[in-house]
Design a protein around this motif. Structure first.
Motif, short mmCIF file in Angstrom:
data_model
loop_
_atom_site.label_atom_id
_atom_site.label_comp_id
_atom_site.label_asym_id
_atom_site.label_seq_id
_atom_site.Cartn_x
_atom_site.Cartn_y
_atom_site.Cartn_z
N ASN A 163 10.34 5.10 -1.26
CA ASN A 163 9.82 6.33 -0.68
C ASN A 163 8.38 6.07 -0.25
OD1 ASN A 163 9.43 8.98 0.11
ND2 ASN A 163 8.96 9.69 -1.97
N PRO A 164 8.15 5.73 1.04
CA PRO A 164 6.79 5.37 1.48
C PRO A 164 5.77 6.43 1.09
CG PRO A 164 8.39 4.99 3.23
CD PRO A 164 9.13 5.71 2.14
N ARG A 165 4.76 5.99 0.37
CA ARG A 165 3.75 6.91 -0.16
C ARG A 165 2.50 6.86 0.72
NH1 ARG A 165 5.17 8.52 -5.31
NH2 ARG A 165 6.98 7.43 -6.16
N TRP A 166 2.57 7.58 1.85
CA TRP A 166 1.41 7.66 2.73
C TRP A 166 0.28 8.44 2.09
CZ3 TRP A 166 1.50 4.48 6.69
CH2 TRP A 166 2.72 4.07 7.20
N SER A 197 0.81 -1.22 0.00
CA SER A 197 0.00 0.00 0.00
C SER A 197 0.84 1.27 0.00
CB SER A 197 -0.92 0.00 1.22
OG SER A 197 -0.18 0.11 2.42
N LEU A 198 2.15 1.16 0.29
CA LEU A 198 3.02 2.33 0.34
C LEU A 198 3.90 2.47 -0.89
CD1 LEU A 198 4.16 2.04 4.09
CD2 LEU A 198 2.38 3.52 3.14
N LYS A 199 3.58 1.72 -1.95
CA LYS A 199 4.38 1.76 -3.18
C LYS A 199 3.57 2.34 -4.32
CE LYS A 199 6.97 -2.41 -1.87
NZ LYS A 199 7.28 -3.82 -2.23
N ASN A 200 4.29 2.75 -5.38
CA ASN A 200 3.62 3.10 -6.63
C ASN A 200 3.66 1.91 -7.57
OD1 ASN A 200 6.26 3.02 -7.57
ND2 ASN A 200 6.50 5.24 -7.65
N ASN A 201 3.12 2.07 -8.75
CA ASN A 201 3.03 0.93 -9.68
C ASN A 201 4.40 0.40 -10.07
OD1 ASN A 201 0.31 1.24 -9.55
ND2 ASN A 201 0.02 1.90 -11.67
N GLN A 202 5.38 1.30 -10.26
CA GLN A 202 6.71 0.84 -10.66
C GLN A 202 7.35 0.00 -9.56
OE1 GLN A 202 5.61 4.01 -11.01
NE2 GLN A 202 5.29 3.85 -13.25
N GLU A 203 7.23 0.43 -8.32
CA GLU A 203 7.82 -0.32 -7.22
C GLU A 203 7.11 -1.64 -6.99
OE1 GLU A 203 9.43 3.39 -4.45
OE2 GLU A 203 7.40 2.62 -4.17
N VAL A 204 5.79 -1.68 -7.22
CA VAL A 204 5.04 -2.92 -7.03
C VAL A 204 5.56 -4.02 -7.94
CG1 VAL A 204 2.78 -3.99 -7.39
CG2 VAL A 204 2.94 -1.83 -6.15
N PHE A 205 5.88 -3.67 -9.19
CA PHE A 205 6.28 -4.70 -10.16
C PHE A 205 7.79 -4.90 -10.24
CE2 PHE A 205 2.10 -3.30 -11.77
CZ PHE A 205 1.46 -4.52 -11.82
N ASN A 206 8.57 -3.91 -9.80
CA ASN A 206 10.02 -4.02 -9.96
C ASN A 206 10.75 -4.46 -8.70
OD1 ASN A 206 9.76 -3.15 -12.63
ND2 ASN A 206 10.01 -0.99 -12.08
N LEU A 207 10.13 -4.28 -7.52
CA LEU A 207 10.79 -4.62 -6.27
C LEU A 207 10.28 -5.97 -5.75
CD1 LEU A 207 10.74 -1.18 -4.38
CD2 LEU A 207 12.62 -2.21 -5.67
N PRO A 208 11.07 -6.67 -4.94
CA PRO A 208 10.59 -7.92 -4.31
C PRO A 208 9.36 -7.65 -3.45
CG PRO A 208 12.96 -7.73 -4.09
CD PRO A 208 12.48 -6.41 -4.64
N PRO A 209 8.50 -8.64 -3.27
CA PRO A 209 7.23 -8.43 -2.54
C PRO A 209 7.41 -7.87 -1.14
CG PRO A 209 7.19 -10.53 -3.68
CD PRO A 209 8.59 -10.00 -3.81
#
Length: 293
Positions: free
Chosen positions: A68-71, A50-62
């Motif tokens: 950059n936490p997106r509150w 919930s604290l990621k954007n679309n790029q981080e969701v698909f590019n970073l490990p689960p």
């Protein structure tokens, strides 16, 4: 030197916990910790999600922390995504349906178990048979019925559906407890001139508070998480609940995955907090209702 064996006041030697017993407890605790970690894994993953954007969701490990936490995802879904309206609808619809189910279920169970009248076994059998009816098979008949009486796109259609489908399981949980209630209390109340209605409200209802808490929590969890009826009967945003409102962030070409994660986190927190504070009531009510006599 302290020995592993000790004598009690009768002079009989008692052995302390042996190595095998300690090893068994250690293995049990290790297994329980592992199971607890497995249960917490989806919640931790969802929080990071919930604290990621679309790029981080698909590019970073689960389970990786967001760069950059997106509150602001929570602020966006609460204001721009109408989640505040959906949250309020989920709260009051859940509470209303739960109260109706618990009260009506208590009345039915009391009438079936504590009062003698013809057809009580048949009525109880009808409620138990209703547990075998699949929810999906009732969607079209219910939609047709609500459409004829003008209840489509109305919260009352959800409340009536929740009460109807939760009544059998509520009655089944209450049955064992009501059978175990001592009849001497009711007989004494009748001798003192107490009416049936007053006896139920002032004597029987308070005596069943533990099992009522159990049924209320189970009903709340089901009503809060229900999706099919809301998606079928409700079309306007004014009456949607959280489970359906999450679809607002799924577009034809793009999907805001961080906002979806924030919405799911918001929807989980109330029922999770309720369960943490009242989980002992569930165990207490089930244990009380499982013993007769």
């Amino acid at each position: 030197m302290i020995s592993g064996n000790a004598k009690n006041r009768h002079g009989i030697t008692e052995s302390g916990p042996g190595i095998g017993s300690k090893l068994g407890y250690s293995v049990l605790y290790a297994v329980l910790i592992a199971v607890a970690a497995m249960q917490l894994f989806p919640l931790v993953w969802l929080l990071f999600f919930s604290l990621k954007n679309n790029q981080e969701v698909f590019n970073l490990p689960p389970l990786s922390l967001p760069l950059n936490p997106r509150w602001e995802n929570y602020e966006k879904v609460w204001s721009a995504g109408n989640i505040d309206i959906y949250f309020f609808n989920s709260v009051w619809i859940t509470i209303a349906a739960t109260l109706l189910t618990v009260i009506l279920g208590s009345l039915v169970t009391y009438a079936v178990t504590r009062m003698k009248w013809k057809g009580s076994s048949f009525v109880l059998g009808l409620f138990m048979v209703a547990m075998m009816i699949p929810v999906h098979s009732t969607l079209i008949p219910l939609f047709s019925l609500f459409n004829k009486v003008g209840l489509t796109d109305h919260p009352l259609s959800l409340i009536l559906s929740y009460v109807a489908f939760n009544m059998p399981i509520t009655i089944m949980i209450l049955l064992g407890f009501y059978y175990a209630l001592p009849r001497e209390v009711e007989e004494a109340a009748i001798i003192d001139g107490c009416s049936v209605n007053r006896m139920f409200v002032q004597i029987v209802f308070p005596m069943t508070s533990s099992v009522l808490a159990t049924t209320a929590i189970i009903n709340m969890i089901y009503n809060w998480n229900e999706f099919i009826f809301v998606n079928t009967f409700i079309s306007s945003d004014a009456y949607k609940t959280l489970t359906v409102g999450v679809q607002n962030f799924i577009g034809q070409y793009t999907t805001d995955w961080g906002a979806i994660g924030a919405t799911l986190m918001i929807s989980i927190l109330p029922i999770l907090i309720t369960f943490l504070f009242l989980s002992n009531r569930i165990v207490e009510g089930i244990a009380a209702g499982s013993v007769k006599g």
